[in-house]
Structure formats: C-alpha cells, structure tokens
Scaffold this motif. Structure first.
Motif, short mmCIF file in Angstrom:
data_model
loop_
_atom_site.label_atom_id
_atom_site.label_comp_id
_atom_site.label_asym_id
_atom_site.label_seq_id
_atom_site.Cartn_x
_atom_site.Cartn_y
_atom_site.Cartn_z
N VAL A 67 29.32 77.75 79.42
CA VAL A 67 29.07 79.17 79.19
C VAL A 67 27.74 79.28 78.46
O VAL A 67 27.53 78.61 77.44
N LEU A 68 26.85 80.13 78.96
CA LEU A 68 25.57 80.38 78.30
C LEU A 68 25.68 81.68 77.50
O LEU A 68 26.01 82.72 78.07
N ILE A 69 25.42 81.58 76.20
CA ILE A 69 25.39 82.78 75.36
C ILE A 69 23.93 83.10 75.05
O ILE A 69 23.21 82.26 74.51
N LEU A 70 23.51 84.29 75.43
CA LEU A 70 22.19 84.77 75.02
C LEU A 70 22.38 85.37 73.63
O LEU A 70 23.12 86.36 73.48
N GLY A 71 21.79 84.73 72.64
CA GLY A 71 22.16 85.04 71.25
C GLY A 71 21.06 85.70 70.45
O GLY A 71 20.30 86.50 70.95
N GLY A 72 21.04 85.34 69.16
CA GLY A 72 20.09 85.96 68.23
C GLY A 72 20.76 86.99 67.35
O GLY A 72 20.08 87.76 66.68
N THR A 73 22.10 86.99 67.37
CA THR A 73 22.86 87.93 66.55
C THR A 73 24.02 87.18 65.88
O THR A 73 24.42 86.11 66.34
N ARG A 74 24.53 87.79 64.84
CA ARG A 74 25.70 87.19 64.17
C ARG A 74 26.90 87.18 65.11
O ARG A 74 27.68 86.23 65.15
N ASP A 75 27.04 88.26 65.89
CA ASP A 75 28.14 88.32 66.86
C ASP A 75 28.08 87.14 67.82
O ASP A 75 29.11 86.54 68.15
N ALA A 76 26.88 86.80 68.26
CA ALA A 76 26.74 85.68 69.21
C ALA A 76 27.21 84.38 68.56
O ALA A 76 27.87 83.55 69.22
N ARG A 77 26.90 84.21 67.30
CA ARG A 77 27.36 82.98 66.60
C ARG A 77 28.87 82.95 66.48
O ARG A 77 29.51 81.92 66.62
N GLU A 78 29.46 84.13 66.23
CA GLU A 78 30.93 84.18 66.12
C GLU A 78 31.57 83.84 67.46
O GLU A 78 32.56 83.11 67.52
N VAL A 79 31.02 84.38 68.54
CA VAL A 79 31.57 84.09 69.87
C VAL A 79 31.46 82.59 70.15
O VAL A 79 32.42 81.96 70.62
N ALA A 80 30.31 82.02 69.85
CA ALA A 80 30.12 80.58 70.09
C ALA A 80 31.18 79.78 69.32
O ALA A 80 31.81 78.87 69.88
N GLY A 81 31.40 80.13 68.07
CA GLY A 81 32.39 79.41 67.25
C GLY A 81 33.78 79.47 67.86
O GLY A 81 34.46 78.45 67.97
N VAL A 104 26.49 76.77 75.41
CA VAL A 104 25.06 76.65 75.08
C VAL A 104 24.61 78.02 74.59
O VAL A 104 24.76 79.01 75.32
N THR A 105 24.09 78.08 73.37
CA THR A 105 23.50 79.33 72.89
C THR A 105 21.99 79.26 73.08
O THR A 105 21.37 78.25 72.74
N SER A 106 21.44 80.34 73.62
CA SER A 106 20.00 80.41 73.82
C SER A 106 19.40 81.39 72.82
O SER A 106 19.88 82.52 72.69
N LEU A 107 18.36 80.96 72.14
CA LEU A 107 17.62 81.83 71.21
C LEU A 107 16.18 81.96 71.68
O LEU A 107 15.62 81.00 72.24
N ALA A 108 15.59 83.12 71.40
CA ALA A 108 14.22 83.36 71.86
C ALA A 108 13.22 82.44 71.17
O ALA A 108 12.13 82.22 71.68
N GLY A 109 13.59 81.94 69.99
CA GLY A 109 12.69 81.02 69.28
C GLY A 109 11.71 81.75 68.38
O GLY A 109 10.69 81.20 67.97
N VAL A 110 12.03 83.02 68.04
CA VAL A 110 11.14 83.82 67.19
C VAL A 110 11.32 83.47 65.72
O VAL A 110 10.37 83.40 64.96
N THR A 111 12.58 83.22 65.32
CA THR A 111 12.88 82.95 63.92
C THR A 111 12.67 81.47 63.63
O THR A 111 13.17 80.61 64.36
N ALA A 112 11.92 81.19 62.55
CA ALA A 112 11.51 79.81 62.27
C ALA A 112 12.70 78.90 61.97
O ALA A 112 12.75 77.77 62.43
N PRO A 163 24.44 78.00 65.71
CA PRO A 163 25.81 78.29 66.12
C PRO A 163 26.54 77.00 66.48
O PRO A 163 25.91 75.94 66.66
N ALA A 164 27.86 77.10 66.64
CA ALA A 164 28.63 75.95 67.14
C ALA A 164 28.22 75.70 68.59
O ALA A 164 27.78 76.61 69.29
N GLY A 165 28.36 74.46 69.03
CA GLY A 165 28.01 74.12 70.41
C GLY A 165 26.56 73.71 70.53
O GLY A 165 25.90 73.40 69.54
#
Ligand code: NAP
Length: 247
Positions: free
Chosen positions: A6-20, A30-38, A43-45
């Motif tokens: 399952v691919l999660i498009l993330g960058g939010t707290r909700d996305a981290r909760e779903v991944a967990g 697999v959580t995907s982040l845009a890579g903007v935050t240093a 997240p889990a996974g």
C-alpha cells in the motif's frame, strides 16, 4: 490483512497514524513524502522521499513497486499531488482512497472572514494589520509584498522569499497548545490570524485562541480536489482499506 503493498501519500500526522495501524495489521506500507521538510518524522513501514515526476512518474512507480492500493493522506491544500494521484491511479488501474477530515466550521463567537486563496486573504487584511500567518512556507509572498502589513510568519522550513522588515519568522512544528497560542497572539499584539481551513482535530488551537481574544480570523478555503472515495477519519479509512485488501 494480506501483505500487499500500500502506498500512502503522506506529509501529515494522519498519514503517519494510518501507516502505524496498517503496519500493525501486517500490511506492507510505503509512505511517500515530498522531501520538503529537512528532518521529517518517520512513519512505521518503509519510506520514500521526493516527487515522482508528475502523474506519469507516479503511474510508473505504481507498476514498478507493484502497489495494490494508494491512500492519498496528503494535506487538503496539497492539490497537485492529489490530482496526480487521481490521474496515475486511473491510468495504472490501482484503487485510490483519500483521507480527508471535514473542514472546520465557524461557531458562535468566531469572527471569520472567508478567503478563496492566499492572494485574496492578503488583499482582505486591513492596512496596518498585525498578522499571525500560519499557512506554511509556499504562499507567503502576497502577504510579504503588502507594505502595510507586519507580523509573525510561522512555518517549519524557511520560506522561498526573503522576510521583509516588520515581519519575523518563527520556525516551529505543531502541535501548539491553546495557552501557547494565546500567549503568542498576546505577546506579539496580533490583530488578525490567517489560517488555512485544514480541518481535523489538530491545529484548531490557534482558532480557539483567536476566539478567546476576540480576534478576526481570515480563513482560506480548501482548493478543489478530484472526486475520489473519501474517509473522514483514520479509523474509517483503515476499515475501507481492510475491505479492499480482503481476498
Ligand atoms: P502539492 O503542491 O500538491 O505538490 C507539489 C509536488 O510535490 C507534486 O507535484 C509532487 O511532485 C510533490 N509531492 C507532494 N506531495 C508528495 C508526496 N506525499 N510524495 C511525493 N511527492 C509529493 O503539495 P504541497 O502543497 O507542496 O505539499 C507537499 C507536502 O507537504 C504534501 O505531502 C503535503 O501532505 C504536505 N503538507 C502540505 C501542506 C500545505 O499547506 N500545502 C501542509 C502540511 C503538509 P511530482 O509531481 O514530482 O510527483
């Protein structure tokens, strides 16, 4: 649940909760982040960073990584990745679910001024307003360009434009307590709060603080997003995922 990717498009707290929750159920996430935050919170996974190169790049990734399901759990104002996900999933024949908390609604005592965009919000503010700007880093330019405004711009990473005289940058990551928000608004003699209508239970403290101090809030409405099956909570989304992944 079956161990399918399952691919999660993330960058939010909700996305981290779903991944967990999905990892706990044995799903390969697999959580995907845009890579903007240093230094993003992990997240889990599994984690992948950076853009895909548009909808075509995302469709190619879905095929290469044998993704069975995509969850768009990005922020309601991240409109481009939502469009890309919709287009890529349609092209690749992969189901797409979206997690989207209901928008905040004004209640008795709230003094909200509606704005359709950041540009409109910057134009609405009265001359001389002292602003707490809490809209992230990308859309601060129209506020900084208005000579008659000053205040605090709060965000996690540096903005893409120079901070003009009269404005101070506060680099901080939520959550903030109601008392912290009241203290900031009071100490900085803020006259107007500017917020995106992110919805959800997190991030409402600044709105409550403005209400407590009887300050007006310029509330920026959500951009249009593609029509995909929505879940309004993490729990509802995890149930929808279970239904889709069950054999
Ligand atoms: P955006 O405007 O919708 O997306 C711009 C580009 O960034 C996309 O086309 C995509 O590049 C890449 N991208 C965005 N999210 C991605 C993800 N989860 N994984 C991989 N690539 C991604 O997004 P944004 O407003 O810049 O937001 C970027 C991220 O910050 C999002 O993940 C969002 O959840 C998070 N965030 C945004 C806000 C906000 O107010 N906008 C607030 C809190 C968190 P390619 O086209 O190259 O694939």
């Amino acid at each position: 649940m079956a161990a399918r990717t399952v691919l999660i498009l993330g960058g939010t707290r909700d996305a981290r909760e779903v991944a967990g929750l999905l990892v706990q159920k044995g799903v390969d996430v697999v959580t995907s982040l845009a890579g903007v935050t240093a230094a993003p919170e992990h997240p889990a996974g599994r984690l992948r960073l950076g853009g895909f190169g548009g909808a075509g790049g995302l469709a190619a990734y879905l095929a290469a990584a044998q993704v069975a399901l995509v969850i768009d759990a990005t922020h309601p104002f991240a409109a481009q990745i939502a469009r890309n996900a919709h287009e890529a999933c349609r092209a690749a024949g992969v189901p797409l679910l979206r997690l989207e908390r209901p928008a905040w609604q004004p209640a008795e005592g709230d003094r909200w001024i509606a704005a359709a965009s950041a540009e409109e919000a910057a134009g609405i503010l009265p001359e001389g307003a002292r602003v707490l700007l809490t809209i992230g880093r990308k859309e601060v330019a129209p506020f900084f360009a208005r000579a008659g405004l000053s205040g605090i711009a709060r965000m996690i990473e540096e903005p893409p434009v120079a901070v003009p005289p009269g404005w101070s940058l506060v680099r901080a990551r939520p959550p903030f307590s109601l008392q912290q928000e009241i203290d900031l608004l009071s100490a900085q003699a803020i006259s107007h709060l500017v917020s995106k209508n992110a919805g959800g239970r997190l991030g409402r403290e600044k709105i409550a603080a403005a209400k407590a101090l009887q300050l007006p809030v310029v509330m920026i409405a959500r951009p249009a997003r593609p029509d995909v099956p929505l879940s309004g909570s993490v729990e509802a989304l995890v149930e929808a995922v279970a239904r889709l992944l069950s054999p």
